[in-house]
Design a protein around this motif. Structure first.
Motif, PDB file in Angstrom:
ATOM      1  N   VAL A  66       0.873  -1.184   0.000  1.00 40.27           N
ATOM      2  CA  VAL A  66       0.000   0.000   0.000  1.00 40.27           C
ATOM      3  C   VAL A  66       0.907   1.230   0.000  1.00 40.27           C
ATOM      4  O   VAL A  66       1.714   1.416   0.914  1.00 40.27           O
ATOM      5  N   GLY A  95       2.545   4.204  -3.119  1.00 36.47           N
ATOM      6  CA  GLY A  95       3.464   4.224  -4.257  1.00 36.47           C
ATOM      7  C   GLY A  95       4.387   5.411  -4.225  1.00 36.47           C
ATOM      8  O   GLY A  95       4.542   6.145  -5.194  1.00 36.47           O
ATOM      9  N   GLY A  96       5.026   5.626  -3.050  1.00 38.93           N
ATOM     10  CA  GLY A  96       6.126   6.600  -2.962  1.00 38.93           C
ATOM     11  C   GLY A  96       7.438   5.829  -3.065  1.00 38.93           C
ATOM     12  O   GLY A  96       7.466   4.679  -3.534  1.00 38.93           O
ATOM     13  N   GLU A 125      -1.500   2.425  -5.181  1.00 41.51           N
ATOM     14  CA  GLU A 125      -1.255   3.816  -4.798  1.00 41.51           C
ATOM     15  C   GLU A 125      -2.573   4.575  -4.920  1.00 41.51           C
ATOM     16  O   GLU A 125      -3.212   4.563  -5.980  1.00 41.51           O
ATOM     17  N   ASP A 168      -1.394   9.506  -7.312  1.00 43.12           N
ATOM     18  CA  ASP A 168      -0.424   9.175  -8.361  1.00 43.12           C
ATOM     19  C   ASP A 168       0.869   8.697  -7.704  1.00 43.12           C
ATOM     20  O   ASP A 168       1.178   9.077  -6.571  1.00 43.12           O
ATOM     21  N   ARG A 172       8.767  15.677  -3.185  1.00 37.95           N
ATOM     22  CA  ARG A 172       8.870  16.993  -2.546  1.00 37.95           C
ATOM     23  C   ARG A 172      10.141  17.138  -1.720  1.00 37.95           C
ATOM     24  O   ARG A 172      10.204  17.925  -0.777  1.00 37.95           O
ATOM     25  N   SER A 173      11.155  16.327  -2.024  1.00 39.46           N
ATOM     26  CA  SER A 173      12.392  16.330  -1.235  1.00 39.46           C
ATOM     27  C   SER A 173      13.336  17.431  -1.723  1.00 39.46           C
ATOM     28  O   SER A 173      13.042  18.146  -2.680  1.00 39.46           O
ATOM     29  N   THR A 174      14.515  17.515  -1.083  1.00 42.05           N
ATOM     30  CA  THR A 174      15.553  18.473  -1.515  1.00 42.05           C
ATOM     31  C   THR A 174      16.343  17.907  -2.695  1.00 42.05           C
ATOM     32  O   THR A 174      17.237  18.557  -3.204  1.00 42.05           O
ATOM     33  N   LYS A 175      16.008  16.727  -3.141  1.00 42.75           N
ATOM     34  CA  LYS A 175      16.602  16.057  -4.306  1.00 42.75           C
ATOM     35  C   LYS A 175      18.066  15.667  -4.046  1.00 42.75           C
ATOM     36  O   LYS A 175      18.884  15.636  -4.969  1.00 42.75           O
ATOM     37  N   VAL A 214      -6.569   2.169  -0.815  1.00 43.76           N
ATOM     38  CA  VAL A 214      -6.944   1.125   0.140  1.00 43.76           C
ATOM     39  C   VAL A 214      -7.836   1.765   1.204  1.00 43.76           C
ATOM     40  O   VAL A 214      -7.413   2.699   1.899  1.00 43.76           O
ATOM     41  N   PRO A 225       3.802   9.430   5.569  1.00 44.99           N
ATOM     42  CA  PRO A 225       3.159  10.210   6.641  1.00 44.99           C
ATOM     43  C   PRO A 225       1.721   9.762   6.927  1.00 44.99           C
ATOM     44  O   PRO A 225       1.138  10.187   7.918  1.00 44.99           O
ATOM     45  N   HIS A 270      10.295  24.259   0.147  1.00 44.96           N
ATOM     46  CA  HIS A 270      11.371  24.774  -0.720  1.00 44.96           C
ATOM     47  C   HIS A 270      10.854  25.969  -1.492  1.00 44.96           C
ATOM     48  O   HIS A 270       9.661  26.063  -1.786  1.00 44.96           O
ATOM     49  N   LEU A 326      -2.275  15.362   1.552  1.00 38.09           N
ATOM     50  CA  LEU A 326      -1.564  15.027   0.307  1.00 38.09           C
ATOM     51  C   LEU A 326      -1.010  16.265  -0.393  1.00 38.09           C
ATOM     52  O   LEU A 326      -0.071  16.174  -1.173  1.00 38.09           O
ATOM     53  N   GLY A 365       9.590   6.033   8.244  1.00 37.95           N
ATOM     54  CA  GLY A 365      10.794   6.756   8.657  1.00 37.95           C
ATOM     55  C   GLY A 365      11.811   6.719   7.533  1.00 37.95           C
ATOM     56  O   GLY A 365      11.459   6.574   6.363  1.00 37.95           O
ATOM     57  N   THR A 398      17.139   8.459   0.297  1.00 32.10           N
ATOM     58  CA  THR A 398      18.430   7.829   0.004  1.00 32.10           C
ATOM     59  C   THR A 398      18.462   6.369   0.437  1.00 32.10           C
ATOM     60  O   THR A 398      19.124   5.542  -0.202  1.00 32.10           O
TER      61      THR A 398
HETATM   62  C1  LIG Z   1      11.094  18.784   2.778  1.00 32.31           C
HETATM   63  C2  LIG Z   1      11.717  17.415   2.672  1.00 32.31           C
HETATM   64  C3  LIG Z   1      12.989  17.263   2.108  1.00 32.31           C
HETATM   65  C4  LIG Z   1      13.559  15.998   2.019  1.00 32.31           C
HETATM   66  N1  LIG Z   1      14.758  15.880   1.390  1.00 32.31           N
HETATM   67  C5  LIG Z   1      15.338  14.661   1.288  1.00 32.31           C
HETATM   68  C6  LIG Z   1      16.556  14.525   0.573  1.00 32.31           C
HETATM   69  O1  LIG Z   1      17.077  15.482  -0.011  1.00 32.31           O
HETATM   70  N2  LIG Z   1      17.116  13.298   0.532  1.00 32.31           N
HETATM   71  C7  LIG Z   1      16.554  12.217   1.148  1.00 32.31           C
HETATM   72  O2  LIG Z   1      17.151  11.148   1.116  1.00 32.31           O
HETATM   73  N3  LIG Z   1      15.364  12.305   1.790  1.00 32.31           N
HETATM   74  C8  LIG Z   1      14.743  13.495   1.856  1.00 32.31           C
HETATM   75  N4  LIG Z   1      13.526  13.620   2.465  1.00 32.31           N
HETATM   76  C9  LIG Z   1      12.867  12.418   2.993  1.00 32.31           C
HETATM   77  C10 LIG Z   1      12.141  11.628   1.890  1.00 32.31           C
HETATM   78  O3  LIG Z   1      11.558  12.476   0.945  1.00 32.31           O
HETATM   79  C11 LIG Z   1      11.066  10.733   2.531  1.00 32.31           C
HETATM   80  O4  LIG Z   1      11.661   9.971   3.557  1.00 32.31           O
HETATM   81  C12 LIG Z   1      10.452   9.781   1.510  1.00 32.31           C
HETATM   82  O5  LIG Z   1      10.050  10.461   0.349  1.00 32.31           O
HETATM   83  C13 LIG Z   1       9.241   9.080   2.136  1.00 32.31           C
HETATM   84  O6  LIG Z   1       8.685   8.220   1.149  1.00 32.31           O
HETATM   85  P1  LIG Z   1       7.448   7.300   1.461  1.00 32.31           P
HETATM   86  O7  LIG Z   1       7.245   6.442   0.280  1.00 32.31           O
HETATM   87  O8  LIG Z   1       7.642   6.618   2.772  1.00 32.31           O
HETATM   88  O9  LIG Z   1       6.226   8.308   1.649  1.00 32.31           O
HETATM   89  P2  LIG Z   1       5.338   9.099   0.477  1.00 32.31           P
HETATM   90  O10 LIG Z   1       6.238   9.502  -0.593  1.00 32.31           O
HETATM   91  O11 LIG Z   1       4.562  10.097   1.189  1.00 32.31           O
HETATM   92  O12 LIG Z   1       4.453   7.922  -0.087  1.00 32.31           O
HETATM   93  C14 LIG Z   1       3.313   7.455   0.584  1.00 32.31           C
HETATM   94  C15 LIG Z   1       2.237   7.180  -0.461  1.00 32.31           C
HETATM   95  O13 LIG Z   1       1.170   6.465   0.132  1.00 32.31           O
HETATM   96  C16 LIG Z   1      -0.024   6.831  -0.545  1.00 32.31           C
HETATM   97  N5  LIG Z   1      -1.162   6.459   0.281  1.00 32.31           N
HETATM   98  C17 LIG Z   1      -1.541   7.005   1.467  1.00 32.31           C
HETATM   99  N6  LIG Z   1      -2.654   6.392   1.924  1.00 32.31           N
HETATM  100  C18 LIG Z   1      -2.978   5.437   1.010  1.00 32.31           C
HETATM  101  C19 LIG Z   1      -4.037   4.496   0.922  1.00 32.31           C
HETATM  102  N7  LIG Z   1      -4.981   4.398   1.862  1.00 32.31           N
HETATM  103  N8  LIG Z   1      -4.084   3.666  -0.171  1.00 32.31           N
HETATM  104  C20 LIG Z   1      -3.137   3.741  -1.132  1.00 32.31           C
HETATM  105  N9  LIG Z   1      -2.110   4.646  -1.096  1.00 32.31           N
HETATM  106  C21 LIG Z   1      -2.038   5.476  -0.037  1.00 32.31           C
HETATM  107  C22 LIG Z   1       0.138   8.341  -0.733  1.00 32.31           C
HETATM  108  O14 LIG Z   1      -0.703   8.818  -1.761  1.00 32.31           O
HETATM  109  C23 LIG Z   1       1.629   8.456  -1.046  1.00 32.31           C
HETATM  110  O15 LIG Z   1       1.877   8.499  -2.434  1.00 32.31           O
HETATM  111  C24 LIG Z   1      12.892  14.873   2.542  1.00 32.31           C
HETATM  112  C25 LIG Z   1      11.625  15.018   3.095  1.00 32.31           C
HETATM  113  C26 LIG Z   1      11.025  16.277   3.146  1.00 32.31           C
HETATM  114  C27 LIG Z   1       9.651  16.430   3.704  1.00 32.31           C
END
Ligand SMILES: Cc1cc2nc3c(=O)[nH]c(=O)nc-3n(C[C@H](O)[C@H](O)[C@H](O)COP(=O)(O)OP(=O)(O)OC[C@H]3O[C@@H](n4cnc5c(N)ncnc54)[C@H](O)[C@@H]3O)c2cc1C
Length: 526
Positions: free
Chosen positions: A22, A24-25, A46, A49, A57-60, A189, A227, A251, A299, A368, A372
């Motif tokens: 569940v 697609g990040g 997901e 999208d 939305r990271s610092t890339k 989901v 989150p 940013h 979101l 968490g 990277t």
């Molecule tokens: C401002 C900022 C800067 C950062 N810069 C960096 C950096 O430069 N380098 C680095 O390494 N890290 C960086 N990070 C950290 C990094 O971006 C995150 O740790 C990472 O993107 C988290 O990914 P994720 O897949 O866990 O979460 P997300 O990318 O939030 O993915 C979660 C997905 O779950 C989906 N979802 C939620 N609920 C449901 C549901 N019920 N059913 C189906 N889908 C659902 C959402 O739509 C979302 O797409 C940064 C973070 C922030 C906020």
């Protein structure tokens, strides 16, 4: 990556999937790649999208995290530096070394930060991207000519990694699909199903395009919703205590004149004790970020006025021509899925380590960490999921698995570098119809070919998918994205077989969204 074909495979699949992911990040796409490449049957759902959440939305930066070194977390830094090297090897079309300058305006800056950055560079060992060295006044200005020269004593230079986050999510999803996974965007989901013993054995999912409800059985569910992880945990365990302490970061994006060279700037200590970056990205200048504890994740988080002020005020002393709010071309916010440790109000002090949590109902949550470290997080999550579900143990192979688009010489592709090996398909589209190479906007290298490719091969379903995540215009220049929206809607409507009403609704929804990426007024609040 054709959505209709993926939906058909989902409907036809007999029996439970081995692993249902569940989210697609970065994390969910990484888990899908890992589990599928071990040979498990995998479905990824997901709700919006791919990459719509924090992962676009990271610092890339693909980095060890200089800040975590000063916090004494050497294990986290070394692990992340290893992952940085693996990602550079596995996705060379999207990850490249970036040279940073830490400007020094006080006599002790160079010895103090120089020592730390030399240790940081040495910790990478043979995986290093380049050495850290001390710079004179002239050498610092030669690398970053826009630095404020008055009082500049020199600086320190070091190397880290840079990437395109949303494009990497899309390429990871494509890789998972190539490894046999069913991958679907816009399938949310909404509930879980359980056995008589109370174990989670599937999900109730909604196709957001049609409203159709589906039941998808699986041997194990991996909750990778960043989150939003607590929301999904509470579908299985309604009174689960909070695992996530969400923290917002924003940013600001400016034109290239603020960083005309190839080097980034790192401010080693902001007023709130963090670091701040200014980096050249896709021909623009990206500056951030902040660390603001928030109540609940959404979101489409909104940059707060005080965050905009903070970034401008923190950047100002370092630039000869300080950036102002009038210079902002786009602003975007993201939410860190930090792991809560006993109700702290200071999210900057929370660890960027990841956590795998297996509930009594056998729901596996992975959260968490950092972009990277997504691959390592995925490996730990799939190990835990396979144990929880009693799947046959199989070794992780993603350490050396090439990610879709892999091309070590992608720089030769110029504006198409981020497409890597797919650039050849874009070229073929243009050869068939040269009109597709016409720029959609004077400010950038985006043309109709990238929109068609996004719809045909990258599962883009909306104008926002194209302008925010397949090409990054919304994040770079919100006004340019707004101007391109009608043309993109027309191309997408043709590709997806939509009518004029759909087209009009898409343009209007995108206009409302783009408004949020604009900073208005010469003074705060105007
Ligand atoms: C401002 C900022 C800067 C950062 N810069 C960096 C950096 O430069 N380098 C680095 O390494 N890290 C960086 N990070 C950290 C990094 O971006 C995150 O740790 C990472 O993107 C988290 O990914 P994720 O897949 O866990 O979460 P997300 O990318 O939030 O993915 C979660 C997905 O779950 C989906 N979802 C939620 N609920 C449901 C549901 N019920 N059913 C189906 N889908 C659902 C959402 O739509 C979302 O797409 C940064 C973070 C922030 C906020």
């Amino acid at each position: 990556m054709i959505r209709e074909a993926m939906l058909a495979r989902l409907a036809e699949h007999a029996g439970p999937w081995d692993v249902l992911v569940v989210g697609g990040g970065a994390t969910g796409a990484g888990v899908a790649v890992d589990a599928a490449s071990r040979g498990y049957s995998v479905v990824l759902l997901e709700g919006s999208d791919f990459g719509k959440g924090t992962s676009s939305r990271s610092t890339k930066l693909v980095h060890g995290g200089v800040r975590y070194l000063s916090q004494g977390n050497i294990g986290l830094v070394m692990g992340a530096l290893r992952e940085r090297a693996a990602l550079r090897a596995n996705a060379p079309h999207l990850v490249r070394p970036l040279q940073f300058v830490v400007p020094s305006y006080r006599w002790w800056d160079a010895p103090y930060y120089g020592t730390g950055l030399k240790v940081y560079s040495l910790l990478a060992g043979r995986h290093g991207f380049g050495p850290a060295t001390i710079l004179s006044h002239g050498e610092a200005l030669a690398r970053v000519p826009t630095l404020r020269p008055a009082g500049l004593r020199g600086g320190i230079t070091y190397f880290d990694g840079q990437f395109d986050d949303a494009r990497l999510v899309v390429n990871l999803v494509q890789t998972a699909a190539e490894q046999g996974a069913v991958t679907l965007n816009y399938v949310r989901v909404a509930g879980v199903t359980k056995t008589a013993a109370g174990d989670v054995d599937g999900v109730v999912a909604i196709d957001e395009e049609t409203g159709l409800e589906m039941r998808v059985p699986a041997r194990v569910i991996v909750n990778a919703t960043g989150p939003f992880a607590d929301n999904v945990r509470r579908l299985a365990v309604p009174d689960a205590p909070a695992l996530i302490a969400p923290s917002q970061g924003i940013h600001l994006v400016f034109d290239r004149s603020f960083l005309p060279g190839t080097c980034g700037v790192m401010v080693p200590k902001t007023p709130d004790g963090r670091v701040m970056f200014a980096v050249p990205w896709h021909g623009y200048t990206l500056v951030g970020t902040t660390d603001t504890p928030i109540g609940e994740a959404t979101l489409e988080p909104k940059p707060l006025e005080q965050e905009i002020q903070f970034v401008l005020e923190t950047a100002a002393p370092y630039f000869e021509k300080p950036p102002t709010r009038r210079d902002v071309l786009s602003t975007f916010a993201g939410i860190r899925p930090l792991v809560a440790r006993g109700g702290t109000s200071n999210t900057a002090s929370l660890s960027r380590d990841h956590t795998v949590c297996v509930e009594a109902s056998r729901l596996v949550t992975i959260t968490g960490g950092k972009w990277t470290t997504y691959r390592h997080m995925a490996e730990d999550a799939v190990d835990a999921a396979a144990r929880a579900a009693g799947l046959p143990q199989r070794a992780c192979v993603t350490g050396t698995l090439r990610i879709h688009g892999w091309d070590p010489q992608a720089d030769r592709l110029g504006a198409r570098a981020a497409y890597g090996s797919d650039a050849a398909h874009l070229r073929a589209l243009v050869e068939q119809d040269p009109a597709l190479a016409e720029p959609l906007h004077a400010s950038g290298a985006w043309d109709a070919a990238v929109v068609i490719w996004a719809a045909r091969a990258e599962m883009a379903r909306t104008v926002e998918d194209v302008l925010a995540r397949r090409c990054r215009v919304l994040f770079l220049d919100a006004a340019a994205a707004y101007a391109m929206a009608p043309h993109v809607a027309a191309i997408l409507a043709r590709e997806l077989g939509r009518d004029a009403l759909w087209q009009a609704k898409q343009v209007s929804a995108f206009a409302t969204l783009a408004e949020q990426y604009v900073v208005r007024g010469d003074v705060p609040g105007s």
